[in-house]
Design a protein around this motif. Structure first.
Motif, short mmCIF file in Angstrom:
data_model
loop_
_atom_site.label_atom_id
_atom_site.label_comp_id
_atom_site.label_asym_id
_atom_site.label_seq_id
_atom_site.Cartn_x
_atom_site.Cartn_y
_atom_site.Cartn_z
N SER A 353 0.71 -1.28 0.16
CA SER A 353 -0.03 0.05 0.06
C SER A 353 0.75 1.19 0.14
N ARG A 360 -4.57 2.04 -7.69
CA ARG A 360 -5.55 2.13 -6.89
C ARG A 360 -5.51 1.60 -5.24
N CYS A 363 -2.16 3.68 -0.82
CA CYS A 363 -2.98 4.56 0.12
C CYS A 363 -2.04 5.40 1.13
N THR A 393 -10.80 -10.15 -1.12
CA THR A 393 -9.85 -9.00 -0.54
C THR A 393 -9.13 -9.49 0.61
N TYR A 412 -17.25 -5.79 -3.41
CA TYR A 412 -16.19 -4.74 -3.28
C TYR A 412 -14.84 -4.95 -3.71
N LYS A 413 -14.27 -3.91 -4.64
CA LYS A 413 -13.08 -3.94 -5.08
C LYS A 413 -12.23 -2.79 -4.18
N ASN A 415 -10.64 0.00 -2.34
CA ASN A 415 -10.98 1.27 -2.65
C ASN A 415 -10.72 1.97 -1.16
N ARG A 417 -11.13 4.76 0.05
CA ARG A 417 -12.26 5.69 0.31
C ARG A 417 -13.50 4.73 0.60
N LYS A 418 -13.60 3.62 0.42
CA LYS A 418 -14.93 2.91 0.63
C LYS A 418 -14.59 1.55 1.46
#
Length: 452
Positions: A353, A360, A363, A393, A412-413, A415, A417-418
């Motif tokens: 990350s 994407r 982070c 994931t 869910y992929k 992200n 922010r989600k």
């Protein structure tokens, strides 16, 4: 002697019967008209051709959809029932291909006596299969690429059956009651086989993953102030179905305790239980420190029934260690392979990350972690075409004080922010047969020192 839809068609039939080409269709001496005159014909060319095109288009589209749905299961499903479901869909698609050819004859010259019955079978297959797809979609009502296709085909099948019933196609069937019984039994068989392969069989087969962690005989380092403590971790599939390992970890702790002679240890039992450690009579306070941590096999490893994997490590601790106990834990999250298939090349790749090149997965505000993500498909392709794509994931994170992981199977992929939906994660864990296993073992440091 024949059928005709227009005056030109009638003249063709008469020529085949030996009548002259110039025969007068209005001559009452040679031609007698019943119920209507020579000026009324049932054919409306544009209407007939439109109906033919719609009938054939619906059958061909349904054939393509059934082939697309059935091929992955027929060629790659793990169980016999799931492969049979796939072959059943492909066979139904082939029947609809024949029905599309029969529709051309039924809406035209009707040279084949049973063309209407073949088209009827194709329309009934479409109604049954699209009903199964719609029923499965209604369970969660997620937007998918295939939804407009089977919704349109469901409406088309109702129209096709109405048109065929209006045309009294069953009159050409030798035994209409037996035909209806056969179609009904075929529909029941298809629905039962789907329920068995999608629900019962992946649940009835036992699924067990056995974990073992144990300490070996320690040895002293002849030149350095270390004690080498061997460790053996083992994961074995003792069930009846193969299993994926989604994520795993092993941890070795050293525990230090403060002892009390006035038996105060149990007085603070509430805090002990809340903190997840034992309340002991002669121990007033204890703390643990991580000595070693890592992955056992990593995301994407798999085990067939009866297969095991062993990992041996050597833990190094100083001779002047202040620990009272050593504790080793092994935790594994496994998924049944008879429920789904994971893209292992995607899942096995780790995305740090903290590296911007990861796109994407980068982070800046997240704690340092390794991210694994892979697409997962259900082993019954009917589920795949009625749901959004699913992904595994895995987040593996750690620092000097704590090491751990999070995992999810959902739409869910990753992200930053989600966050994935918690309810969806629980449903998907149950659907794909995800289970967590852990084991731990402890050894006294005093006993280790005594064995040197």
């Amino acid at each position: 002697m024949g059928s005709a839809w227009s005056p030109s068609g009638l003249r063709k039939v008469l020529r085949e019967l030996g009548c002259p080409e110039s025969i007068d269709l209005e001559d009452r001496r040679v031609i007698v008209w019943r119920e209507a005159g020579s000026e009324i014909w049932p054919d409306r060319a544009w209407r007939r051709r439109t109906a033919t095109a719609l009938m054939m288009a619906g059958l061909i589209l349904s054939m393509v959809l059934l082939t697309v749905v059935g091929t992955p299961d027929a060629m790659g499903a793990l169980t016999f029932a799931q492969r049979m479901t796939g072959f059943l869909f492909i066979l139904s698609g082939a029947v609809q291909g024949l029905a599309a050819l029969a529709a051309l004859d039924y809406e035209g010259k009707r040279q084949f006596k049973y063309s209407g019955a073949v088209v009827l079978v194709g329309a009934l297959i479409a109604l049954i299969t699209e009903s199964i797809l719609l029923f499965t979609w209604l369970q969660e009502r997620e937007p998918t690429f295939y939804f407009p296709a089977y919704l349109l085909l469901f409406a088309w099948s109702l129209w096709a059956l109405w048109r065929l019933i209006q045309g009294h196609v069953w009159r050409a069937i030798p035994h209409p009651k037996r035909f209806a019984t056969g179609v009904a039994l075929s529909g029941i068989l298809a629905s039962t086989n789907f329920a068995y392969s999608a629900v019962y069989q992946p649940t009835s087969a036992p699924f067990y993953v056995t974990l073992t962690a144990k300490f070996g005989t320690p040895h002293t380092d002849p030149t350095r102030p270390f004690i080498h403590v061997p460790m053996t971790f083992q994961v074995e599939n003792t069930g009846k179905v193969p299993a994926y390992i989604l994520v795993d970890k092993y941890l070795v702790y050293g525990r230090s305790a403060e002892y009390s002679n006035d038996d105060e240890g149990l007085r603070d039992w509430k805090n002990a239980l809340e903190g997840g450690y034992d309340a002991e009579l002669h121990v007033t306070e204890s703390g643990s420190k991580t000595i070693s941590a890592g992955q056992f096999a990593g995301p994407g490893y798999w085990l067939h029934p009866g297969e095991g994997h062993v990992k041996e490590k050597v833990i190094q601790i100083p001779r002047s260690v202040e620990y009272d106990l050593l504790e080793a834990t092994l935790a594994v999250v496994a998924m049944r392979m008879d429920r789904g298939k994971i893209d292992l090349l995607q899942l096995q790749r780790a995305h740090p990350s903290w590296q911007k090149k990861e796109g994407r997965f980068y982070c800046a505000k997240c704690s340092d972690m390794l991210i694994h993500e892979g697409k997962v498909r259900h082993n019954n392709n009917i589920i795949n075409v009625t749901r959004r794509p699913r992904y595994v994931t895995v987040l593996w994170y750690g620092n000097q004080e704590k090491f751990g992981y999070e995992y999810a199977i959902s739409s869910y992929k990753f992200n930053p922010r989600k966050r994935p939906d918690v309810g969806e994660i629980a449903r998907e864990e149950d659907r794909y047969g995800v289970e967590s296993r852990s084991t731990s073992t402890k050894v006294s440091v005093a006993a280790l020192m005594a064995s040197l």
